[in-house]
Design an enzyme around this catalytic site. Structure first.
Site, short mmCIF file in Angstrom:
data_model
loop_
_atom_site.label_atom_id
_atom_site.label_comp_id
_atom_site.label_asym_id
_atom_site.label_seq_id
_atom_site.Cartn_x
_atom_site.Cartn_y
_atom_site.Cartn_z
N PHE A 38 114.29 115.43 -57.09
CA PHE A 38 113.21 114.78 -56.35
C PHE A 38 113.55 114.82 -54.87
O PHE A 38 114.73 114.92 -54.50
CB PHE A 38 113.07 113.31 -56.82
CG PHE A 38 111.69 112.98 -57.36
CD1 PHE A 38 111.14 113.69 -58.41
CD2 PHE A 38 110.95 111.94 -56.82
CE1 PHE A 38 109.89 113.38 -58.91
CE2 PHE A 38 109.69 111.62 -57.31
CZ PHE A 38 109.16 112.34 -58.36
N GLN A 71 104.17 104.60 -46.46
CA GLN A 71 104.44 105.96 -46.95
C GLN A 71 103.14 106.67 -47.31
O GLN A 71 102.40 106.20 -48.18
CB GLN A 71 105.34 105.91 -48.17
CG GLN A 71 105.65 107.29 -48.73
CD GLN A 71 106.81 107.26 -49.70
OE1 GLN A 71 106.62 106.95 -50.86
NE2 GLN A 71 107.99 107.56 -49.23
N LEU A 80 97.38 110.49 -57.19
CA LEU A 80 98.68 111.13 -56.93
C LEU A 80 98.93 112.41 -57.71
O LEU A 80 98.57 112.51 -58.88
CB LEU A 80 99.81 110.14 -57.26
CG LEU A 80 101.15 110.61 -56.72
CD1 LEU A 80 101.24 110.35 -55.24
CD2 LEU A 80 102.29 109.93 -57.45
N HIS A 93 100.45 105.66 -50.14
CA HIS A 93 101.11 105.57 -51.44
C HIS A 93 101.94 104.31 -51.63
O HIS A 93 101.96 103.71 -52.70
CB HIS A 93 102.01 106.80 -51.57
CG HIS A 93 102.68 106.95 -52.89
ND1 HIS A 93 101.97 106.99 -54.07
CD2 HIS A 93 104.00 107.06 -53.24
CE1 HIS A 93 102.81 107.13 -55.08
NE2 HIS A 93 104.04 107.16 -54.61
N ARG A 153 110.73 105.58 -48.12
CA ARG A 153 111.32 105.46 -49.46
C ARG A 153 111.49 106.83 -50.10
O ARG A 153 110.60 107.67 -50.01
CB ARG A 153 110.39 104.62 -50.35
CG ARG A 153 110.84 104.53 -51.80
CD ARG A 153 109.88 103.71 -52.63
NE ARG A 153 108.62 104.37 -52.85
CZ ARG A 153 108.32 105.10 -53.94
NH1 ARG A 153 109.20 105.25 -54.91
NH2 ARG A 153 107.14 105.67 -54.06
C1 LIG Z 1 100.53 107.13 -58.92
C2 LIG Z 1 101.88 106.56 -58.56
C3 LIG Z 1 103.02 107.13 -59.06
C4 LIG Z 1 104.27 106.60 -58.74
N1 LIG Z 1 105.39 107.18 -59.27
C5 LIG Z 1 106.61 106.64 -59.01
C6 LIG Z 1 107.79 107.19 -59.57
O1 LIG Z 1 107.74 108.17 -60.31
N2 LIG Z 1 108.97 106.61 -59.30
C7 LIG Z 1 109.07 105.52 -58.51
O2 LIG Z 1 110.17 105.03 -58.29
N3 LIG Z 1 107.96 104.96 -57.96
C8 LIG Z 1 106.74 105.49 -58.19
N4 LIG Z 1 105.63 104.92 -57.63
C9 LIG Z 1 105.75 103.66 -56.93
C10 LIG Z 1 105.89 102.53 -57.95
O3 LIG Z 1 105.09 102.80 -59.06
C11 LIG Z 1 105.50 101.17 -57.39
O4 LIG Z 1 106.11 100.97 -56.16
C12 LIG Z 1 105.96 100.08 -58.34
O5 LIG Z 1 105.45 100.31 -59.63
C13 LIG Z 1 105.55 98.69 -57.88
O6 LIG Z 1 105.98 97.79 -58.87
P1 LIG Z 1 105.92 96.22 -58.67
O7 LIG Z 1 106.50 95.61 -59.89
O8 LIG Z 1 106.50 95.86 -57.36
O9 LIG Z 1 104.37 95.90 -58.58
P2 LIG Z 1 103.12 96.38 -59.48
O10 LIG Z 1 103.49 97.25 -60.61
O11 LIG Z 1 102.12 96.85 -58.50
O12 LIG Z 1 102.64 95.04 -60.12
C14 LIG Z 1 102.06 94.03 -59.34
C15 LIG Z 1 101.70 92.90 -60.26
O13 LIG Z 1 101.28 91.78 -59.47
C16 LIG Z 1 100.05 91.29 -59.96
N5 LIG Z 1 99.36 90.63 -58.86
C17 LIG Z 1 99.08 91.13 -57.63
N6 LIG Z 1 98.46 90.19 -56.89
C18 LIG Z 1 98.35 89.09 -57.65
C19 LIG Z 1 97.79 87.81 -57.47
N7 LIG Z 1 97.21 87.45 -56.33
N8 LIG Z 1 97.83 86.92 -58.49
C20 LIG Z 1 98.40 87.25 -59.67
N9 LIG Z 1 98.96 88.45 -59.90
C21 LIG Z 1 98.92 89.36 -58.91
C22 LIG Z 1 99.36 92.52 -60.51
O14 LIG Z 1 98.33 92.17 -61.40
C23 LIG Z 1 100.54 93.20 -61.19
O15 LIG Z 1 100.77 92.62 -62.43
C24 LIG Z 1 104.37 105.47 -57.92
C25 LIG Z 1 103.21 104.90 -57.40
C26 LIG Z 1 101.97 105.44 -57.70
C27 LIG Z 1 100.74 104.84 -57.10
#
Ligand SMILES: Cc1cc2nc3c(=O)[nH]c(=O)nc-3n(C[C@H](O)[C@H](O)[C@H](O)COP(=O)(O)OP(=O)(O)OC[C@H]3O[C@@H](n4cnc5c(N)ncnc54)[C@H](O)[C@@H]3O)c2cc1C
Length: 603
Positions: A120, A233, A249, A379, A414
């Site tokens: 990657f 990003q 993506l 992203h 990142r």
């Molecule tokens: C298409 C795509 C592919 C990706 N691929 C990769 C990869 O291969 N490898 C990698 O390392 N990263 C990847 N990323 C980045 C990575 O997926 C994200 O940065 C990561 O999943 C974020 O996880 P998180 O747990 O911080 O939040 P999220 O998974 O975004 O979860 C947020 C949570 O908070 C909740 N929430 C938000 N606001 C509120 C509120 N006001 N009240 C109650 N609940 C709320 C949502 O409902 C959800 O449950 C990718 C991103 C995208 C868009």
């Protein structure tokens, strides 16, 4: 109004990878845990992650170890990362991935049965543990299956609109059920924000509908500091055609498997501009680049696998110079590998099944036969809640943050795969230290006036009704403005205009009106999201104005160079006593000599 109230020791807001991992850890510590999410459990944005989770397991290349991963992360972040977070992340990611495997995650395998790792961008060795291009789905499924047996109380389809405070501490949260519009109150000794990103502030984004920066805004409103908000990003490869799928993506895994970027003249333009810091590690001919993607340890990586900020800017350069593809991007070609591999079609379908289906179904393109058209898409946000590296506690006691809504580990940019490992490493830490905080402190009383004020605020759009401003129109205007004024290429003048426009949009948002009732009312949900989107947009813009240089995801045409003095500071935004947004430069603490040596050794 009386509201249903729930009591928890630890309240986790967000059920993506970070939130689930935090909830599991807190419940393992024996405290009572509540978990809230806007969507259904298992549907959080993390489910979309494709390429993999970065961890120096050294299964494919035994030269890898935490030191190389640390140095890669710091170089990728252009040295404004929180070095302690980068260190913890690199050291602990392998254990977190093995633990996930022990909990049931079925990773792709090496021929001798170990977890397979792929190349990657910005990672020196193959480092991303993956499940085809559906790694996020497997991560969420595993954490969810494991977590549901731990007695965690889950509140799904629930939006938190305000954190509650007492004596300078966060003591819970209030919000509403999306289905029925009923308000509920959560009293908690410790609260973990794991609300993900803010990509929905932009018009072209890979982020799901949940990415409205709620956690950033919730924390800011109660006095927590935000950091690095200027660093957004722009992933180089999003779909650009047809318009209905713009921004979706196209995983970096395509380039990791040998995909190449071409302009309309068929030229592999990434060889034209290789940054000095990466020259020694980058292939200087196409043959070497191909050998690297096929696991040749003596070969260096192809320039398509340079960091995302650089690749995105090279694509923009080609488009601006009139060498772009018909719909304003460039070509990404994986089909060409049939010249190298006899079973290329099967190989592509096996390694990139989602990409194959995505293009076949959404754009009628068979990626095993023709190139894709791609361009940059918003992203990921490197900025977020400023936290203590070890505990993940914010600058407000009782409030923790982990995952994409927290800042620090990534610095100015990142590396792909470092988010999923961030969620596991710092989700665990946040859960552990939130549970410890809950044990050491007493539950505080909830201030009912604060709860009523939050509910009144949330209900305001109903009072304005059809006379009010349309929330969708305000959201669209904001996204257009952020895309054009605070996007990939920035300037002081455009960002000053953006600040003025944000002022106007705030006024319009205060007059937003919705009709109908509170039962699943998307117009109302959109009106509420506006508050968060405007707060994060202002923080992004003010921080970007303050950083008068170009670094990582932040590129200014009026200051195109990296300036050493800005390499010594982070930019922090916080709410001033008069309610305005204050921007300050905060010095980065001196890195210990041992870590400096690690970086020197890996240059
Ligand atoms: C298409 C795509 C592919 C990706 N691929 C990769 C990869 O291969 N490898 C990698 O390392 N990263 C990847 N990323 C980045 C990575 O997926 C994200 O940065 C990561 O999943 C974020 O996880 P998180 O747990 O911080 O939040 P999220 O998974 O975004 O979860 C947020 C949570 O908070 C909740 N929430 C938000 N606001 C509120 C509120 N006001 N009240 C109650 N609940 C709320 C949502 O409902 C959800 O449950 C990718 C991103 C995208 C868009």
């Amino acid at each position: 109004m009386d509201f249903e109230t729930y009591d928890y020791d630890v309240l986790v807001i967000g059920a993506g990878g970070a939130g689930l991992r935090a909830a599991i850890e807190a419940s393992a510590a024996g405290v009572k845990v509540g978990l809230i999410c806007k969507s259904l459990l298992g549907k959080a944005h993390t489910v979309m992650a494709e390429g993999g989770v970065a961890a120096a397991l050294a299964n494919v290349d035994d030269r890898d170890n935490w030191k190389v991963h640390f140095a890669d992360t710091m170089r990728g972040g252009q040295y404004v990362n929180n070095w302690r977070m980068a260190e913890l992340h690199a050291r602990e990611a392998p254990d977190r991935v093995r633990e996930l495997e022990a909990w049931g995650a079925v990773f792709d395998r090496t021929s001798d049965g170990r977890i397979l790792q792929r190349n990657f961008g910005g990672h020196r060795y193959p480092r991303l543990a993956h499940v085809g291009d559906r790694t996020g789905l497997e991560l969420i499924r595993t954490l969810q299956d494991y977590g549901v047996h731990r007695g965690i109380a889950v509140h799904m389809e629930f939006t938190v609109t305000r954190l509650l405070t007492a004596d300078g501490r966060v003591v819970g949260a209030v919000g509403y059920e999306r289905e029925r519009g009923r308000f509920k109150v959560f009293s908690a000794t410790a609260t973990v924000l794991a609300t993900g990103g803010a990509g929905r502030a932009y018009k072209i984004t890979s982020n799901s509908w949940e990415g409205t920066g709620d956690g950033h805004a919730l924390a800011y409103q109660v006095g927590a500091e935000l950091m690095d908000m200027e660093f957004i990003q722009f992933h180089p490869t999003g779909m650009i055609w047809p318009p209905s799928v713009q921004g979706i993506l196209v995983t970096e895994g395509v380039r990791g498997e040998g995909g190449i970027l071409l302009n309309k003249e068929g030229r592999r333009f990434m060889f034209d501009d290789i940054p000095e810091a990466y020259r020694k590690q980058t292939a200087d001919n196409e043959e070497e680049g191909w050998r690297y993607t096929q696991g040749d340890k003596d070969a260096r990586r192809p320039p398509e696998l340079l960091t995302r900020d650089h690749v995105a800017r090279c694509i923009m350069r080609e488009v601006k110079a009139g060498r772009g593809s018909p719909h304003g991007g460039v070509f990404l070609d994986i089909a060409w590998i049939k010249k190298k591999l006899p079973d290329a079609e099967t190989h592509i379908k096996r390694k990139l099944p989602s990409m194959y289906h995505q293009f076949k179904e959404l754009a009628d393109i068979d990626i095993t036969k023709e190139p894709m058209e791609v361009g940059p898409t918003t992203h990921y946000i490197m900025g977020g809640v400023r936290v203590n590296a070890d505990t993940q506690m914010s600058t407000v006691p009782g409030l923790f943050a982990a995952g994409e809504c927290a800042a620090g580990i990534n610095g100015a940019n990142r590396l792909g795969g470092n988010s999923l490992s961030d969620l596991l490493v710092f989700g665990k830490r946040a859960g552990e230290y939130a549970a410890a905080f809950a044990r050491d402190n007493r539950r505080a009383a909830i201030n009912q006036a604060e709860v009523r004020a939050a509910a009144d605020e949330a209900l305001k759009p109903f009072a304005a009704g059809s006379q009010g401003e349309n929330p969708y129109a305000i959201q669209a205007a904001l996204q257009d403005m952020m895309q054009s004024h605070v996007g990939i290429v920035r300037s002081e003048q455009e960002m000053r205009e953006a600040l003025q426009e944000l002022g106007t949009l705030k006024g319009r948002a205060a007059r937003a009106g919705v009709t109908g009732n509170r039962d699943y009312n998307p117009g109302w949900h959109t009106a509420i999201d506006l508050g968060s989107l405007l707060t994060v947009s202002e923080a992004i813009t003010r921080s970007a104005i303050e950083r008068k240089e170009s670094r990582g995801g932040h590129f200014r045409e009026d200051y195109p160079e990296r300036i050493p003095q800005f390499g010594k500071i982070n930019i922090v935004t916080r709410k001033a006593a008069d309610g305005s947004m204050q921007v300050v430069r905060v010095p980065i603490p001196e890195m210990p000599p041992a870590l400096k040596h690690v970086i020197e050794d890996q240059r």
